[in-house]
Design a protein around this motif. Structure first.
Motif, mmCIF file in Angstrom:
data_model
loop_
_atom_site.group_PDB
_atom_site.id
_atom_site.type_symbol
_atom_site.label_atom_id
_atom_site.label_comp_id
_atom_site.label_asym_id
_atom_site.label_seq_id
_atom_site.Cartn_x
_atom_site.Cartn_y
_atom_site.Cartn_z
ATOM 1 N N SER A 183 0.856 -1.182 0.000
ATOM 2 C CA SER A 183 0.000 0.000 0.000
ATOM 3 C C SER A 183 0.895 1.236 0.000
ATOM 4 C CB SER A 183 -0.895 -0.011 1.242
ATOM 5 O OG SER A 183 -1.707 1.146 1.286
ATOM 6 N N ILE A 184 0.713 2.087 -0.998
ATOM 7 C CA ILE A 184 1.553 3.284 -1.110
ATOM 8 C C ILE A 184 0.692 4.496 -1.438
ATOM 9 C CG2 ILE A 184 3.614 2.028 -1.851
ATOM 10 C CD1 ILE A 184 2.954 2.852 -4.730
ATOM 11 N N GLN A 185 1.293 5.662 -1.302
ATOM 12 C CA GLN A 185 0.618 6.914 -1.625
ATOM 13 C C GLN A 185 0.847 7.220 -3.106
ATOM 14 O OE1 GLN A 185 -0.801 8.228 1.236
ATOM 15 N NE2 GLN A 185 -1.984 9.596 -0.068
ATOM 16 N N GLU A 186 -0.136 7.800 -3.725
ATOM 17 C CA GLU A 186 -0.003 8.216 -5.125
ATOM 18 C C GLU A 186 1.254 9.068 -5.285
ATOM 19 O OE1 GLU A 186 -3.446 10.360 -6.558
ATOM 20 O OE2 GLU A 186 -3.428 9.162 -8.385
ATOM 21 N N GLY A 187 1.981 8.814 -6.348
ATOM 22 C CA GLY A 187 3.217 9.559 -6.583
ATOM 23 C C GLY A 187 4.459 8.809 -6.131
ATOM 24 N N GLU A 188 4.289 7.877 -5.204
ATOM 25 C CA GLU A 188 5.437 7.088 -4.746
ATOM 26 C C GLU A 188 5.736 5.988 -5.766
ATOM 27 O OE1 GLU A 188 4.952 7.478 0.111
ATOM 28 O OE2 GLU A 188 4.204 5.689 -0.904
ATOM 29 N N ASN A 189 6.918 5.391 -5.604
ATOM 30 C CA ASN A 189 7.278 4.258 -6.451
ATOM 31 C C ASN A 189 6.876 2.955 -5.774
ATOM 32 O OD1 ASN A 189 8.465 6.112 -8.153
ATOM 33 N ND2 ASN A 189 10.551 5.705 -7.428
ATOM 34 N N ALA A 190 6.548 1.972 -6.582
ATOM 35 C CA ALA A 190 6.183 0.650 -6.053
ATOM 36 C C ALA A 190 7.137 -0.375 -6.637
ATOM 37 C CB ALA A 190 4.751 0.301 -6.441
ATOM 38 N N ILE A 221 7.251 0.342 -10.518
ATOM 39 C CA ILE A 221 6.316 1.302 -11.111
ATOM 40 C C ILE A 221 6.656 2.657 -10.521
ATOM 41 C CG2 ILE A 221 3.898 1.942 -11.449
ATOM 42 C CD1 ILE A 221 3.128 -0.952 -10.830
ATOM 43 N N THR A 222 7.059 3.585 -11.359
ATOM 44 C CA THR A 222 7.431 4.900 -10.860
ATOM 45 C C THR A 222 6.230 5.840 -10.894
ATOM 46 O OG1 THR A 222 8.117 5.600 -13.066
ATOM 47 C CG2 THR A 222 9.807 4.640 -11.653
ATOM 48 N N ALA A 223 6.262 6.830 -10.007
ATOM 49 C CA ALA A 223 5.220 7.867 -9.948
ATOM 50 C C ALA A 223 3.830 7.226 -10.018
ATOM 51 C CB ALA A 223 5.409 8.861 -11.088
ATOM 52 N N SER A 224 3.545 6.368 -9.060
ATOM 53 C CA SER A 224 2.321 5.577 -9.116
ATOM 54 C C SER A 224 1.071 6.458 -9.129
ATOM 55 C CB SER A 224 2.267 4.620 -7.934
ATOM 56 O OG SER A 224 2.203 5.348 -6.729
ATOM 57 N N ARG A 225 0.013 5.885 -9.707
ATOM 58 C CA ARG A 225 -1.291 6.543 -9.794
ATOM 59 C C ARG A 225 -2.341 5.635 -9.187
ATOM 60 N NH1 ARG A 225 -0.464 7.437 -16.267
ATOM 61 N NH2 ARG A 225 1.307 8.870 -16.145
ATOM 62 N N ARG A 259 18.922 -7.866 -18.869
ATOM 63 C CA ARG A 259 19.046 -7.560 -17.438
ATOM 64 C C ARG A 259 18.032 -6.518 -16.998
ATOM 65 N NH1 ARG A 259 20.170 -11.572 -17.403
ATOM 66 N NH2 ARG A 259 22.186 -12.606 -17.382
ATOM 67 N N GLU A 260 17.640 -5.663 -17.935
ATOM 68 C CA GLU A 260 16.710 -4.592 -17.579
ATOM 69 C C GLU A 260 15.893 -4.224 -18.797
ATOM 70 O OE1 GLU A 260 18.465 -1.579 -15.042
ATOM 71 O OE2 GLU A 260 17.349 -0.025 -16.111
ATOM 72 N N LYS A 261 14.639 -3.834 -18.524
ATOM 73 C CA LYS A 261 13.774 -3.424 -19.620
ATOM 74 C C LYS A 261 12.817 -2.352 -19.110
ATOM 75 C CE LYS A 261 11.724 -5.648 -23.590
ATOM 76 N NZ LYS A 261 11.364 -6.946 -24.203
ATOM 77 N N HIS A 262 12.529 -1.385 -19.981
ATOM 78 C CA HIS A 262 11.646 -0.291 -19.587
ATOM 79 C C HIS A 262 10.446 -0.244 -20.512
ATOM 80 C CE1 HIS A 262 14.702 1.897 -17.036
ATOM 81 N NE2 HIS A 262 15.466 1.052 -17.692
ATOM 82 N N SER A 263 9.325 0.175 -19.947
ATOM 83 C CA SER A 263 8.137 0.432 -20.755
ATOM 84 C C SER A 263 7.341 1.501 -20.023
ATOM 85 C CB SER A 263 7.308 -0.843 -20.915
ATOM 86 O OG SER A 263 6.108 -0.572 -21.624
ATOM 87 N N GLY A 264 7.420 2.736 -20.512
ATOM 88 C CA GLY A 264 6.725 3.834 -19.836
ATOM 89 C C GLY A 264 7.215 3.997 -18.408
ATOM 90 N N ARG A 265 6.295 3.910 -17.446
ATOM 91 C CA ARG A 265 6.665 4.049 -16.032
ATOM 92 C C ARG A 265 7.097 2.722 -15.411
ATOM 93 N NH1 ARG A 265 2.695 4.936 -12.871
ATOM 94 N NH2 ARG A 265 1.022 4.476 -14.357
ATOM 95 N N LEU A 266 7.178 1.688 -16.221
ATOM 96 C CA LEU A 266 7.554 0.371 -15.717
ATOM 97 C C LEU A 266 9.029 0.099 -15.989
ATOM 98 C CD1 LEU A 266 4.587 -1.810 -17.035
ATOM 99 C CD2 LEU A 266 4.735 -0.537 -14.894
ATOM 100 N N ARG A 267 9.671 -0.482 -14.977
ATOM 101 C CA ARG A 267 11.054 -0.927 -15.158
ATOM 102 C C ARG A 267 11.159 -2.326 -14.577
ATOM 103 N NH1 ARG A 267 15.375 0.074 -11.217
ATOM 104 N NH2 ARG A 267 17.293 -0.753 -12.073
ATOM 105 N N VAL A 268 11.619 -3.242 -15.393
ATOM 106 C CA VAL A 268 11.769 -4.628 -14.959
ATOM 107 C C VAL A 268 13.246 -4.987 -14.983
ATOM 108 C CG1 VAL A 268 11.361 -7.025 -15.620
ATOM 109 C CG2 VAL A 268 9.481 -5.400 -15.635
ATOM 110 N N THR A 269 13.689 -5.658 -13.948
ATOM 111 C CA THR A 269 15.053 -6.182 -13.925
ATOM 112 C C THR A 269 14.996 -7.693 -13.786
ATOM 113 O OG1 THR A 269 15.237 -5.957 -11.528
ATOM 114 C CG2 THR A 269 15.956 -4.079 -12.859
ATOM 115 N N LEU A 270 16.047 -8.327 -14.248
ATOM 116 C CA LEU A 270 16.132 -9.778 -14.168
ATOM 117 C C LEU A 270 17.542 -10.159 -13.745
ATOM 118 C CD1 LEU A 270 14.836 -12.586 -14.678
ATOM 119 C CD2 LEU A 270 15.680 -12.414 -17.030
ATOM 120 N N ASP A 271 17.639 -10.959 -12.713
ATOM 121 C CA ASP A 271 18.931 -11.469 -12.258
ATOM 122 C C ASP A 271 18.848 -12.995 -12.293
ATOM 123 O OD1 ASP A 271 21.190 -12.331 -10.877
ATOM 124 O OD2 ASP A 271 21.135 -10.665 -9.457
#
Lengths: 114, 116
Positions: free
Chosen positions: A12-19, A76-80, A54-66
């Protein structure tokens, strides 16, 4: 047994925070996929990351793989408020006849408070 | 416009009854799937069809019988429904099934089955 395990189970996060959500898996993979499920709806594919990435971006999404740690994360950056949903990782398991199936984790329930 | 559509959306029925769920996709995909999602949101594959041919059949009771009249349709018939069958059933489709394919799956909105 279940291939992917998401962590945390709920966030549970506040709008605007990252998840940030994490996924761990057990066997070697060809690719790992992230899906979102809104309440009462089907899963929607978000992003696919291949085992050699290792990393992939799509809009506000960033996925990493190790692959050495058998883990992936979804940021998810700048959550809504509209990002409120369950998020699932899925790995591909190949069958003997070369067909494959997706094995889903148990999901992270994300609540973004306005 | 709906890519993967399944009917009905809700299904409430008595134990012991036989029911069917229908699924259609207009994406031109070769492969279709049925998944079961339990009350804890755990999603598990049940069946997969590629060009009308069954390719994945997980350890599902034989009361569940999928039927694919053509590659755009995959129906699920369930005989002698039991309380434990209560769940949300999702249909999905994807393009291709080969080892080199890494295609995302497209899901319908689910059928909520409740057994009384």
């Amino acid at each position: 047994s279940q291939q992917g395990e998401e962590d945390p189970q709920a966030l549970s996060i506040q709008e605007g925070e990252n998840a940030t959500m994490n996924c761990s898996y057990k066997t070697s993979i060809n690719n790992l996929q992230w899906y979102r499920q809104n309440s009462g709806r089907g899963l929607v594919h978000l992003i696919l990351i291949r085992s050699n990435e290792r990393e992939k971006h799509s809009g506000r999404l960033r996925v990493t793989l190790d692959t050495s740690k058998k883990s992936s994360s979804l940021l998810i950056t700048a959550s809504r408020a509209a990002d409120t949903a369950s998020y699932f990782c899925a790995t591909v398991a190949f069958m003997m006849d070369s067909s494959y199936k997706l094995i889903f984790g148990s999901g992270t329930r994300l609540l973004v408070r306005p | 416009d709906t890519a993967v559509s399944q009917t009905p959306k809700y299904l409430v029925t008595q134990m012991g009854n036989d029911k069917s769920i229908k699924c259609e996709q207009n994406l031109g995909h070769d492969t279709m799937y049925w998944y079961k999602q339990d009350s804890k949101k755990f999603l598990k594959i049940m069946f997969s069809y590629n060009n009308k041919e069954l390719i994945i059949n997980e350890t599902v009771p034989n009361r569940f019988s999928p039927k694919s009249p053509d590659k755009a349709h995959l129906n699920l018939h369930i005989n002698s429904l039991e309380l434990g069958d209560s769940a949300v059933y999702f249909c999905a489709s994807s393009q291709g099934q080969g080892r080199s394919d890494n295609q995302p799956q497209h899901f319908g909105d689910g059928t909520r089955l409740s057994i009384l």
